[in-house]
Design a protein around this motif. Structure first.
Motif, PDB file in Angstrom:
ATOM      1  N   LEU A 108       7.971   1.968   2.236  1.00 61.01           N
ATOM      2  CA  LEU A 108       7.545   2.050   3.631  1.00 61.01           C
ATOM      3  C   LEU A 108       8.698   1.802   4.591  1.00 61.01           C
ATOM      4  N   SER A 109       9.608   0.900   4.226  1.00 59.79           N
ATOM      5  CA  SER A 109      10.776   0.668   5.071  1.00 59.79           C
ATOM      6  C   SER A 109      11.616   1.935   5.175  1.00 59.79           C
ATOM      7  N   GLY A 110      11.774   2.633   4.062  1.00 60.37           N
ATOM      8  CA  GLY A 110      12.542   3.871   4.074  1.00 60.37           C
ATOM      9  C   GLY A 110      11.920   4.933   4.963  1.00 60.37           C
ATOM     10  N   LEU A 111      10.600   5.020   4.946  1.00 57.71           N
ATOM     11  CA  LEU A 111       9.915   5.995   5.800  1.00 57.71           C
ATOM     12  C   LEU A 111      10.102   5.650   7.274  1.00 57.71           C
ATOM     13  N   ARG A 112       9.988   4.378   7.594  1.00 59.40           N
ATOM     14  CA  ARG A 112      10.167   3.958   8.984  1.00 59.40           C
ATOM     15  C   ARG A 112      11.596   4.224   9.450  1.00 59.40           C
ATOM     16  N   GLU A 113      12.577   3.993   8.573  1.00 59.77           N
ATOM     17  CA  GLU A 113      13.971   4.234   8.928  1.00 59.77           C
ATOM     18  C   GLU A 113      14.224   5.713   9.212  1.00 59.77           C
ATOM     19  N   ARG A 114      13.434   6.576   8.602  1.00 60.66           N
ATOM     20  CA  ARG A 114      13.583   8.013   8.844  1.00 60.66           C
ATOM     21  C   ARG A 114      12.797   8.474  10.058  1.00 60.66           C
ATOM     22  N   GLY A 115      12.173   7.523  10.756  1.00 60.03           N
ATOM     23  CA  GLY A 115      11.472   7.861  11.988  1.00 60.03           C
ATOM     24  C   GLY A 115      10.086   8.426  11.791  1.00 60.03           C
ATOM     25  N   LEU A 116       9.510   8.251  10.595  1.00 58.15           N
ATOM     26  CA  LEU A 116       8.184   8.793  10.313  1.00 58.15           C
ATOM     27  C   LEU A 116       7.094   7.806  10.725  1.00 58.15           C
ATOM     28  N   VAL A 117       5.980   8.335  11.180  1.00 51.84           N
ATOM     29  CA  VAL A 117       4.803   7.517  11.450  1.00 51.84           C
ATOM     30  C   VAL A 117       4.180   7.115  10.119  1.00 51.84           C
ATOM     31  N   VAL A 118       3.866   5.834   9.969  1.00 47.10           N
ATOM     32  CA  VAL A 118       3.235   5.320   8.754  1.00 47.10           C
ATOM     33  C   VAL A 118       1.857   4.791   9.116  1.00 47.10           C
ATOM     34  N   ALA A 119       0.832   5.342   8.483  1.00 49.38           N
ATOM     35  CA  ALA A 119      -0.550   4.950   8.764  1.00 49.38           C
ATOM     36  C   ALA A 119      -1.260   4.574   7.476  1.00 49.38           C
ATOM     37  N   VAL A 120      -2.302   3.770   7.618  1.00 46.16           N
ATOM     38  CA  VAL A 120      -3.185   3.435   6.500  1.00 46.16           C
ATOM     39  C   VAL A 120      -4.576   3.937   6.839  1.00 46.16           C
ATOM     40  N   CYS A 121      -5.228   4.571   5.884  1.00 45.58           N
ATOM     41  CA  CYS A 121      -6.584   5.095   6.061  1.00 45.58           C
ATOM     42  C   CYS A 121      -7.383   4.705   4.824  1.00 45.58           C
ATOM     43  N   SER A 122      -8.381   3.833   5.014  1.00 45.17           N
ATOM     44  CA  SER A 122      -9.018   3.214   3.856  1.00 45.17           C
ATOM     45  C   SER A 122     -10.523   3.097   4.014  1.00 45.17           C
ATOM     46  N   ASN A 123     -11.231   3.258   2.908  1.00 42.57           N
ATOM     47  CA  ASN A 123     -12.637   2.870   2.827  1.00 42.57           C
ATOM     48  C   ASN A 123     -12.655   1.356   2.655  1.00 42.57           C
ATOM     49  N   TRP A 124     -12.779   0.648   3.758  1.00 39.42           N
ATOM     50  CA  TRP A 124     -12.595  -0.800   3.761  1.00 39.42           C
ATOM     51  C   TRP A 124     -13.564  -1.430   4.743  1.00 39.42           C
ATOM     52  N   PHE A 125     -13.575  -2.749   4.757  1.00 44.44           N
ATOM     53  CA  PHE A 125     -14.424  -3.493   5.671  1.00 44.44           C
ATOM     54  C   PHE A 125     -13.852  -3.416   7.092  1.00 44.44           C
ATOM     55  N   TRP A 126     -14.472  -4.138   8.015  1.00 42.88           N
ATOM     56  CA  TRP A 126     -14.062  -4.063   9.423  1.00 42.88           C
ATOM     57  C   TRP A 126     -12.633  -4.563   9.634  1.00 42.88           C
ATOM     58  N   ASP A 127     -12.218  -5.550   8.832  1.00 41.51           N
ATOM     59  CA  ASP A 127     -10.969  -6.265   9.112  1.00 41.51           C
ATOM     60  C   ASP A 127      -9.775  -5.716   8.349  1.00 41.51           C
TER      61      ASP A 127
END
Length: 229
Positions: A108-127
């Motif tokens: 994830l650090s490498g992706l951020r260093e390349r200027g990419l947007v990093v998102a999480v999308c999960s079937n998860w609870f509210w928090d």
């Protein structure tokens, strides 16, 4: 770059939460425990839309408790015990100790260093945001979308639409990375995204990996992402 959460970025570690069966047995409800079945079976189904219950954290939590209470009643739990049992089951489902897979911080650090947007999308609870912060990822994730707040579970199109809007991306600009086939590969592909199927050597998912359709790749580690970009 959009990531699934559990099984992709994090895993469960000990001490594990109490089993649902143990919560029944401490109340002398062995027959109801046998009828309950899978510990996680009371949640919304994958692909289910539930926007009517996702207007607020309070409304969503009330819906979670009501589902558990009604299932307990259907399993033969007495009315007087069902509400308290539902609350205990809810806590047991959510008191998970999570840890990052070892390849996550560098990837994830490498992706951020390349200027990419990093998102999480999960079937998860509210928090989901609190869970991300709890494993130390808040500084590496730009935005997070949970099914509880989006009002639908992957692979429902609504949750993909929500995360793409948060990222400011069109489907063809996004790569979805995850370990579950329908939610993280087939669903994103159907919505117009590309997909990377994460098939870790120590995966929790059993069985044989499905054949890869057009627009998808398979990786054994998040370290392989850099070569895909």
């Amino acid at each position: 770059m959009i990531f699934d959460f559990y099984g992709t970025l994090v895993r469960m570690v000990e001490p594990l939460p109490p089993s649902h069966r143990s919560l029944f047995l401490r109340r002398g409800l062995a027959d109801a425990a046998a009828r309950w079945g899978d510990q996680w079976a009371a949640g919304p189904r994958d692909g289910e839309e539930h926007t009517a219950h996702s207007g607020s954290e309070q409304a969503y939590h009330a819906w979670e408790l009501d589902r558990l209470r009604r299932r307990a009643l259907a399993c033969g739990v007495p009315e007087a015990a069902a509400g308290e049992l539902a609350a205990d089951l809810d806590r047991a489902t959510k008191e998970l100790r999570l840890a990052l897979f070892t390849d996550v911080p560098v990837a994830l650090s490498g992706l951020r260093e390349r200027g990419l947007v990093v998102a999480v999308c999960s079937n998860w609870f509210w928090d989901l945001d609190r869970a991300i912060d709890g494993v130390g990822l808040s500084g590496l994730v730009d935005t997070a979308v949970t099914s509880a707040r989006a009002g639908a579970r992957k692979p429902h199109p609504l949750i993909y639409r929500t995360v793409l809007a948060r990222c400011g991306l069109r489907p063809e600009q996004a790569l979805f990375v995850g370990d579950m086939w329908e939610a993280d590969v087939a669903g994103p592909l159907a919505f117009g995204m590309r997909a990377a199927h994460l098939w870790r050597p120590d995966r929790a998912v059993e069985g044989v990996a499905p054949p890869l359709p057009d627009g998808a790749v398979r990786i054994a580690s998040l370290g392989a992402l850099s070569s895909l970009l």
